[in-house]
Scaffold this motif. Structure first.
Motif, PDB file in Angstrom:
ATOM      1  N   ILE A  60      35.627  50.978  32.153  1.00 55.29           N
ATOM      2  CA  ILE A  60      36.572  50.100  32.837  1.00 55.29           C
ATOM      3  C   ILE A  60      36.030  49.793  34.230  1.00 55.29           C
ATOM      4  N   ILE A  61      36.055  48.522  34.573  1.00 60.15           N
ATOM      5  CA  ILE A  61      35.625  48.088  35.906  1.00 60.15           C
ATOM      6  C   ILE A  61      36.871  47.791  36.722  1.00 60.15           C
ATOM      7  N   LEU A  62      36.957  48.386  37.898  1.00 58.06           N
ATOM      8  CA  LEU A  62      38.060  48.120  38.816  1.00 58.06           C
ATOM      9  C   LEU A  62      37.583  47.173  39.910  1.00 58.06           C
ATOM     10  N   VAL A  63      38.397  46.168  40.197  1.00 54.06           N
ATOM     11  CA  VAL A  63      38.119  45.211  41.255  1.00 54.06           C
ATOM     12  C   VAL A  63      39.412  45.065  42.048  1.00 54.06           C
ATOM     13  N   LYS A  64      39.318  45.081  43.368  1.00 53.97           N
ATOM     14  CA  LYS A  64      40.536  45.036  44.185  1.00 53.97           C
ATOM     15  C   LYS A  64      41.348  43.768  43.927  1.00 53.97           C
ATOM     16  N   LYS A  65      40.704  42.609  43.963  1.00 51.67           N
ATOM     17  CA  LYS A  65      41.403  41.343  43.752  1.00 51.67           C
ATOM     18  C   LYS A  65      40.584  40.447  42.850  1.00 51.67           C
ATOM     19  N   LEU A  66      41.260  39.560  42.143  1.00 54.20           N
ATOM     20  CA  LEU A  66      40.626  38.638  41.202  1.00 54.20           C
ATOM     21  C   LEU A  66      39.507  37.825  41.852  1.00 54.20           C
ATOM     22  N   ASP A  67      39.758  37.292  43.050  1.00 53.72           N
ATOM     23  CA  ASP A  67      38.758  36.427  43.687  1.00 53.72           C
ATOM     24  C   ASP A  67      37.533  37.187  44.187  1.00 53.72           C
ATOM     25  N   ARG A  68      37.575  38.509  44.168  1.00 56.75           N
ATOM     26  CA  ARG A  68      36.400  39.295  44.563  1.00 56.75           C
ATOM     27  C   ARG A  68      35.346  39.282  43.458  1.00 56.75           C
ATOM     28  N   LEU A  69      35.768  39.116  42.217  1.00 59.00           N
ATOM     29  CA  LEU A  69      34.815  39.045  41.104  1.00 59.00           C
ATOM     30  C   LEU A  69      34.149  37.679  41.075  1.00 59.00           C
ATOM     31  N   GLY A  70      34.911  36.627  41.347  1.00 60.34           N
ATOM     32  CA  GLY A  70      34.333  35.291  41.349  1.00 60.34           C
ATOM     33  C   GLY A  70      35.350  34.239  41.706  1.00 60.34           C
ATOM     34  N   ARG A  71      34.853  33.051  42.045  1.00 60.80           N
ATOM     35  CA  ARG A  71      35.721  31.944  42.443  1.00 60.80           C
ATOM     36  C   ARG A  71      35.705  30.793  41.440  1.00 60.80           C
ATOM     37  N   ASP A  72      34.679  30.717  40.633  1.00 61.01           N
ATOM     38  CA  ASP A  72      34.533  29.612  39.699  1.00 61.01           C
ATOM     39  C   ASP A  72      35.123  30.007  38.346  1.00 61.01           C
ATOM     40  N   THR A  73      36.041  29.196  37.834  1.00 60.37           N
ATOM     41  CA  THR A  73      36.730  29.525  36.592  1.00 60.37           C
ATOM     42  C   THR A  73      35.755  29.699  35.429  1.00 60.37           C
ATOM     43  N   ALA A  74      34.812  28.775  35.292  1.00 57.90           N
ATOM     44  CA  ALA A  74      33.855  28.861  34.184  1.00 57.90           C
ATOM     45  C   ALA A  74      33.043  30.154  34.273  1.00 57.90           C
ATOM     46  N   ASP A  75      32.610  30.508  35.486  1.00 56.32           N
ATOM     47  CA  ASP A  75      31.850  31.751  35.665  1.00 56.32           C
ATOM     48  C   ASP A  75      32.707  32.970  35.345  1.00 56.32           C
ATOM     49  N   MET A  76      33.967  32.940  35.788  1.00 57.61           N
ATOM     50  CA  MET A  76      34.872  34.070  35.520  1.00 57.61           C
ATOM     51  C   MET A  76      35.073  34.245  34.015  1.00 57.61           C
ATOM     52  N   ILE A  77      35.302  33.147  33.310  1.00 57.69           N
ATOM     53  CA  ILE A  77      35.487  33.221  31.854  1.00 57.69           C
ATOM     54  C   ILE A  77      34.236  33.780  31.204  1.00 57.69           C
ATOM     55  N   GLN A  78      33.077  33.311  31.658  1.00 54.43           N
ATOM     56  CA  GLN A  78      31.800  33.803  31.122  1.00 54.43           C
ATOM     57  C   GLN A  78      31.649  35.302  31.376  1.00 54.43           C
ATOM     58  N   ARG A  91      40.025  45.639  35.416  1.00 59.28           N
ATOM     59  CA  ARG A  91      41.365  45.737  35.988  1.00 59.28           C
ATOM     60  C   ARG A  91      41.314  45.270  37.437  1.00 59.28           C
ATOM     61  N   PHE A  92      42.270  44.417  37.788  1.00 61.06           N
ATOM     62  CA  PHE A  92      42.362  43.899  39.142  1.00 61.06           C
ATOM     63  C   PHE A  92      43.531  44.605  39.823  1.00 61.06           C
ATOM     64  N   LEU A  93      43.224  45.474  40.760  1.00 65.27           N
ATOM     65  CA  LEU A  93      44.215  46.365  41.359  1.00 65.27           C
ATOM     66  C   LEU A  93      45.366  45.629  42.046  1.00 65.27           C
ATOM     67  N   ASP A  94      45.068  44.747  42.989  1.00 69.41           N
ATOM     68  CA  ASP A  94      46.119  44.078  43.756  1.00 69.41           C
ATOM     69  C   ASP A  94      46.928  43.103  42.909  1.00 69.41           C
ATOM     70  N   ASP A  95      46.288  42.527  41.901  1.00 71.15           N
ATOM     71  CA  ASP A  95      46.951  41.532  41.079  1.00 71.15           C
ATOM     72  C   ASP A  95      47.738  42.169  39.933  1.00 71.15           C
ATOM     73  N   GLY A  96      47.474  43.454  39.654  1.00 74.57           N
ATOM     74  CA  GLY A  96      48.190  44.160  38.598  1.00 74.57           C
ATOM     75  C   GLY A  96      47.921  43.624  37.213  1.00 74.57           C
ATOM     76  N   ILE A  97      46.722  43.086  37.006  1.00 72.33           N
ATOM     77  CA  ILE A  97      46.377  42.554  35.686  1.00 72.33           C
ATOM     78  C   ILE A  97      45.089  43.171  35.183  1.00 72.33           C
ATOM     79  N   SER A  98      44.862  43.015  33.890  1.00 71.58           N
ATOM     80  CA  SER A  98      43.696  43.604  33.244  1.00 71.58           C
ATOM     81  C   SER A  98      43.245  42.684  32.115  1.00 71.58           C
ATOM     82  N   THR A  99      41.984  42.776  31.764  1.00 71.48           N
ATOM     83  CA  THR A  99      41.474  41.999  30.628  1.00 71.48           C
ATOM     84  C   THR A  99      41.723  42.723  29.314  1.00 71.48           C
ATOM     85  N   GLU A 100      42.390  43.860  29.381  1.00 73.26           N
ATOM     86  CA  GLU A 100      42.722  44.599  28.169  1.00 73.26           C
ATOM     87  C   GLU A 100      43.824  43.841  27.440  1.00 73.26           C
ATOM     88  N   GLY A 101      43.554  43.410  26.241  1.00 69.29           N
ATOM     89  CA  GLY A 101      44.536  42.691  25.443  1.00 69.29           C
ATOM     90  C   GLY A 101      44.446  41.192  25.623  1.00 69.29           C
TER      91      GLY A 101
END
Length: 183
Positions: A60-78, A91-101
């Motif tokens: 599991i990779i933890l990232v504080k906020k979604l925008d810290r992983l990336g800003r471009d939607t296509a890149d994020m999806i990739q 898992r994005f800590l501040d956003d309370g979301i995860s790619t699980e499921g």
């Protein structure tokens, strides 16, 4: 299951401290923490590349906020797809979301699009402000540090460019640029 962490800031002048502390507080060990000081508008970042090499199925990779992983939607999806294919969740800590499921992946995709749109709005507002400031006569860039009038006065007195450069401790090419410029 191993925990990994990823933190990113856009410029080398910014600090990663807040993100790193948050990731460590969640149990990420220092040797499993990957960082970048680079723009999030593309995914060719060294820390992210190394993270991709280290993670394995079930991690599991933890990232504080979604925008810290990336800003471009296509890149994020990739990125999300690549990690998902490896069996790695994010898992994005501040956003309370995860790619699980399935729902988590959908929410992340939507929020990535929102983050990209916000970035575009920021760029548009910045450019509008810059254009408005220029229209009002505000000049951008570093203030000249060379006394241009003194260079011109010395030249009018018959002092050569080489001597002016030595006397003012500037390059000869700078002297020529000043003499050729109209400002």
């Amino acid at each position: 299951m191993r925990l990994f962490g990823y933190a990113r800031v856009s410029t080398s002048q910014q600090s990663l401290d807040v993100q790193v502390k948050a990731l460590k507080a969640e149990g990420v060990r220092a040797h499993r923490l990957f960082t970048d000081k680079a723009t999030g508008s593309h995914i060719s970042r060294e820390g992210l590349r190394l993270l991709q090499l280290k993670v394995e199925e079930g991690d599991i990779i933890l990232v504080k906020k979604l925008d810290r992983l990336g800003r471009d939607t296509a890149d994020m999806i990739q990125l999300i797809k690549a990690f998902d294919e490896m069996g790695v969740a994010i898992r994005f800590l501040d956003d309370g979301i995860s790619t699980e499921g399935t729902m988590g992946k959908m929410v992340v995709t939507i929020l990535s699009a929102v983050a990209q749109a916000e970035r575009q709005r920021i760029l548009e507002r910045t450019n509008e402000g810059r254009l408005e400031a220029k229209a009002k006569g505000i000049q951008f860039g570093r203030k000249p540090t060379v006394d241009r009038e003194r260079v011109r006065a010395l030249y009018r007195q018959g002092v050569g460019a080489t001597q002016i450069a030595r006397q003012m401790k500037i390059g000869r090419s700078t002297v020529y640029k000043i003499l050729e410029s109209k400002d």
